[in-house]
Design a protein around this motif. Sequence first.
Motif, PDB file in Angstrom:
ATOM      1  N   GLU A  86      71.695  32.918 -70.145  1.00  0.00           N
ATOM      2  CA  GLU A  86      71.097  34.120 -69.563  1.00  0.00           C
ATOM      3  C   GLU A  86      71.518  34.279 -68.113  1.00  0.00           C
ATOM      4  N   MET A  87      72.325  35.291 -67.838  1.00  0.00           N
ATOM      5  CA  MET A  87      72.800  35.492 -66.476  1.00  0.00           C
ATOM      6  C   MET A  87      72.231  36.786 -65.920  1.00  0.00           C
ATOM      7  N   GLU A  88      71.690  36.681 -64.719  1.00  0.00           N
ATOM      8  CA  GLU A  88      71.057  37.842 -64.103  1.00  0.00           C
ATOM      9  C   GLU A  88      71.796  38.134 -62.812  1.00  0.00           C
ATOM     10  N   TRP A  89      72.283  39.353 -62.673  1.00  0.00           N
ATOM     11  CA  TRP A  89      73.108  39.709 -61.515  1.00  0.00           C
ATOM     12  C   TRP A  89      72.370  39.438 -60.210  1.00  0.00           C
ATOM     13  N   ALA A  90      73.036  38.798 -59.264  1.00  0.00           N
ATOM     14  CA  ALA A  90      72.372  38.500 -57.996  1.00  0.00           C
ATOM     15  C   ALA A  90      73.249  38.852 -56.807  1.00  0.00           C
ATOM     16  N   GLY A  91      74.403  39.441 -57.055  1.00  0.00           N
ATOM     17  CA  GLY A  91      75.278  39.795 -55.940  1.00  0.00           C
ATOM     18  C   GLY A  91      75.680  38.572 -55.140  1.00  0.00           C
ATOM     19  N   LEU A  92      75.677  38.710 -53.840  1.00  0.00           N
ATOM     20  CA  LEU A  92      76.095  37.600 -52.993  1.00  0.00           C
ATOM     21  C   LEU A  92      74.928  36.704 -52.591  1.00  0.00           C
ATOM     22  N   HIS A  93      73.780  36.910 -53.239  1.00  0.00           N
ATOM     23  CA  HIS A  93      72.583  36.181 -52.848  1.00  0.00           C
ATOM     24  C   HIS A  93      72.815  34.672 -52.756  1.00  0.00           C
ATOM     25  N   ASN A  94      73.500  34.095 -53.774  1.00  0.00           N
ATOM     26  CA  ASN A  94      73.716  32.648 -53.772  1.00  0.00           C
ATOM     27  C   ASN A  94      74.498  32.194 -52.545  1.00  0.00           C
ATOM     28  N   PHE A  95      75.468  33.012 -52.151  1.00  0.00           N
ATOM     29  CA  PHE A  95      76.286  32.634 -50.999  1.00  0.00           C
ATOM     30  C   PHE A  95      75.507  32.782 -49.701  1.00  0.00           C
ATOM     31  N   THR A  96      74.740  33.880 -49.561  1.00  0.00           N
ATOM     32  CA  THR A  96      73.990  34.050 -48.318  1.00  0.00           C
ATOM     33  C   THR A  96      72.929  32.965 -48.178  1.00  0.00           C
ATOM     34  N   ARG A  97      72.342  32.571 -49.317  1.00  0.00           N
ATOM     35  CA  ARG A  97      71.373  31.471 -49.247  1.00  0.00           C
ATOM     36  C   ARG A  97      72.037  30.187 -48.744  1.00  0.00           C
ATOM     37  N   LEU A  98      73.274  29.961 -49.179  1.00  0.00           N
ATOM     38  CA  LEU A  98      73.974  28.757 -48.723  1.00  0.00           C
ATOM     39  C   LEU A  98      74.164  28.768 -47.214  1.00  0.00           C
ATOM     40  N   LEU A  99      74.474  29.950 -46.671  1.00  0.00           N
ATOM     41  CA  LEU A  99      74.760  30.028 -45.240  1.00  0.00           C
ATOM     42  C   LEU A  99      73.566  29.595 -44.408  1.00  0.00           C
ATOM     43  N   SER A 100      72.376  29.817 -44.929  1.00  0.00           N
ATOM     44  CA  SER A 100      71.191  29.429 -44.150  1.00  0.00           C
ATOM     45  C   SER A 100      70.569  28.148 -44.690  1.00  0.00           C
ATOM     46  N   ASP A 101      71.353  27.417 -45.494  1.00  0.00           N
ATOM     47  CA  ASP A 101      70.820  26.211 -46.130  1.00  0.00           C
ATOM     48  C   ASP A 101      71.268  24.994 -45.327  1.00  0.00           C
ATOM     49  N   GLU A 102      70.307  24.333 -44.679  1.00  0.00           N
ATOM     50  CA  GLU A 102      70.703  23.207 -43.823  1.00  0.00           C
ATOM     51  C   GLU A 102      71.314  22.069 -44.638  1.00  0.00           C
ATOM     52  N   PHE A 103      70.884  21.909 -45.899  1.00  0.00           N
ATOM     53  CA  PHE A 103      71.439  20.842 -46.734  1.00  0.00           C
ATOM     54  C   PHE A 103      72.908  21.102 -47.034  1.00  0.00           C
ATOM     55  N   PHE A 104      73.241  22.375 -47.202  1.00  0.00           N
ATOM     56  CA  PHE A 104      74.645  22.716 -47.440  1.00  0.00           C
ATOM     57  C   PHE A 104      75.503  22.341 -46.235  1.00  0.00           C
ATOM     58  N   TRP A 105      75.040  22.718 -45.050  1.00  0.00           N
ATOM     59  CA  TRP A 105      75.821  22.408 -43.844  1.00  0.00           C
ATOM     60  C   TRP A 105      75.889  20.909 -43.615  1.00  0.00           C
ATOM     61  N   ASN A 106      74.782  20.232 -43.919  1.00  0.00           N
ATOM     62  CA  ASN A 106      74.773  18.775 -43.807  1.00  0.00           C
ATOM     63  C   ASN A 106      75.818  18.167 -44.748  1.00  0.00           C
ATOM     64  N   ALA A 107      75.830  18.655 -45.997  1.00  0.00           N
ATOM     65  CA  ALA A 107      76.785  18.124 -46.972  1.00  0.00           C
ATOM     66  C   ALA A 107      78.215  18.418 -46.547  1.00  0.00           C
ATOM     67  N   LEU A 108      78.423  19.607 -46.006  1.00  0.00           N
ATOM     68  CA  LEU A 108      79.763  19.974 -45.541  1.00  0.00           C
ATOM     69  C   LEU A 108      80.211  19.032 -44.421  1.00  0.00           C
ATOM     70  N   ALA A 109      79.312  18.790 -43.477  1.00  0.00           N
ATOM     71  CA  ALA A 109      79.652  17.903 -42.358  1.00  0.00           C
ATOM     72  C   ALA A 109      79.919  16.487 -42.862  1.00  0.00           C
ATOM     73  N   ASN A 110      79.074  16.009 -43.790  1.00  0.00           N
ATOM     74  CA  ASN A 110      79.280  14.661 -44.323  1.00  0.00           C
ATOM     75  C   ASN A 110      80.605  14.550 -45.060  1.00  0.00           C
ATOM     76  N   THR A 111      80.932  15.571 -45.861  1.00  0.00           N
ATOM     77  CA  THR A 111      82.204  15.560 -46.580  1.00  0.00           C
ATOM     78  C   THR A 111      83.349  15.424 -45.588  1.00  0.00           C
ATOM     79  N   PHE A 112      83.213  16.143 -44.498  1.00  0.00           N
ATOM     80  CA  PHE A 112      84.250  16.134 -43.476  1.00  0.00           C
ATOM     81  C   PHE A 112      84.375  14.749 -42.830  1.00  0.00           C
ATOM     82  N   THR A 113      83.246  14.189 -42.378  1.00  0.00           N
ATOM     83  CA  THR A 113      83.338  12.900 -41.676  1.00  0.00           C
ATOM     84  C   THR A 113      83.754  11.779 -42.634  1.00  0.00           C
ATOM     85  N   ILE A 114      83.147  11.740 -43.820  1.00  0.00           N
ATOM     86  CA  ILE A 114      83.546  10.688 -44.757  1.00  0.00           C
ATOM     87  C   ILE A 114      85.008  10.873 -45.127  1.00  0.00           C
TER      88      ILE A 114
END
Lengths: 341, 310
Positions: A86-114
């Motif tokens: 079941e897929m429900e259209w959400a537009g760019l919602h998933n991406f905008t949520r990521l931009l304000s998601d501190e866990f995402f930025w944390n994971a990005l930074a960790n990926t980079f340093t590791i």
Amino acid sequence: MTTDRTNAAPPAEGGAAPRPAPDATADEKELRRRRRRSWRYRMDTKASPYGFVAPFFLFFGAFGLFPLLFTGWAALHRVRLQNPGEMEWAGLHNFTRLLSDEFFWNALANTFTIGILATVPQLAMALGLAHLLNYKMRGQNFFRVVMLTPYATSVAAATLVFAILYGRDYGMINWALDLVGINPVDWKNNTWASQIAISTIVIWRWTGYNTLIYLAAMQAVPRDLYESAALDGASPWKQFLHVTLPSLRPTILFTVVVSTIGATQLFGEPLLFAGSPSGGNQNQYQTLGLYMYEMGWMNFNLGRASAIAWSMFLLLILIGLAYWAVSKWITRSTGGRRSSR
Amino acid sequence: MSTTTPVTPETTTPVLELDGDKPRTPPRRAARGGSGAGRQMQAGWVTYTILAVFVVGSLFPLVWTAIAASHSNTRLAQTPPPFTFGDRLWTNLDQAWNTGNMGLALFNTMIVAGAITVSTVLFATLAGFAFAKLPFRGKNILMLLVIGTMMVPPQLGVVPLFMAIAELGWTNQLQAVILPMMVSAFGVFFMRQYLVQALPTELLEAARVDGANSLRVVWHVVLPVARPAMAVLAMLTFVTAWNEFFWPIIALTQQNPTVQVALTGLGRGYVPDQGVIMAGALLGTLPLLIVFAIFGKQIVGGIMHGALKG
């Protein structure tokens, strides 16, 4: 053309003399047979290449390309693990949520340093080792095979062993550090220590593999380059610096690209280091791959997991472009130097 | 006549060596060059010492896996850690085999890795041959696509794959982990690089003139030539398939695991006994270590050969 060729070289029929006058109908039949055969031949040569590559591209399309593109489509929807159909259209919602998601930025930074902690020492050591293995020596094959054995060890097996070796209270590494008077390190909870520990697992598994790749490239360097360098009085170190390294540049770039791709997907090591998809109790070593897994299969949010996957993909493209620019720049600058000489 | 010229393997065995023994000829040439200058340098004791350190570093975690697998959980929670073998190896192996499900996992992984290896090598040889020696429209673009594919991590497609197997009801079934890995872009690239050099075009033409169709050409000419590279690709693929981690974790559960899934179960506290966990790691690694002990030289050669073209 083809019929001509067969005509020109008739099958030798047991040394018998050519029949003087073959009857007309047989000749016509033979001609038709030949034409049919040449048609079949042409069809065969035209179509068979596609037949040979078809299985690869069919499977690749179905299980490689299509899922990759569909991930992008799923990222634009609300998809839950409990009911993935079941897929429900959400537009760019998933991406905008990521931009304000501190866990995402944390994971990005960790990926980079590791990624950096794991890649740079690994490739530097591999380069040095390859140089040593390039000497004339006894037991060449022994050294090569032994250094490749970590590559045969799975991520899971390697990480489980290292997790015990890095134990805070009873681990061998802290015990050894204690012997030389260093205080025990909390390898699992301290941010830097945990990232270094995870990097060493990656380094352990992949150094040998990269060593072999560098060694192969070193053996392809023309020997007379070294000969003339030696005649000019260049020391071994100078030879390494001015002959080996420049010749290896494309190979080094290749291994950097491959290692970077590997580093962005880091998953098994941080998952199993302490056995939880959160990557440490403060997410101190959660990588993007791990965060995607947690989002999709622990938080049941497949749509957002797809968005994470696609941001990894975009990241790879950015890195690829950067390397491309760097390699362009390097070739241009060396080309310039060569012409100025 | 339509019979193919018999192709003896001897005449077609490629000059290329795949056994990782590349420098065999160059040093000899260098030796002819006389003393000193440019000769491949002889390794001194410093070199041997450094290499020995790395040998120990490479092997120690594996050896210690076996040591830890022979101790009880209580012994492993003491300092100093054990350096010699204990007496609980069989107990731990037995527990890992039964409670940790390693028996079933090893069986499943044999099937999965075997199937993936056979199909990868077969399809890679066919496609590699076409890319190496046959002219066809769109060849360059398709080859670029293959190379581009090598750079895209398959992990990025797991969400749709998961949705698909959920739809098909394939969760926990082995075909769910076999099918997505039946082909490999690296394999195609590897076989192409090999066949471009190893397969003489005249040989193909000769077979053609003799009236062999494409399938006969593949069977009687290409396969005998490709065999050494196919063997190396098979070993590399088997190792990769055996160690495949991300997708099996998602597609399978502890009820029907591969080795990596079972090890993950152990690592995430399925059996909270470090000795048993190490016994599981040992069981899951041993088959590949045996493969390495026997074919290590060929695998090394294959990686070095593949690298040269990369």
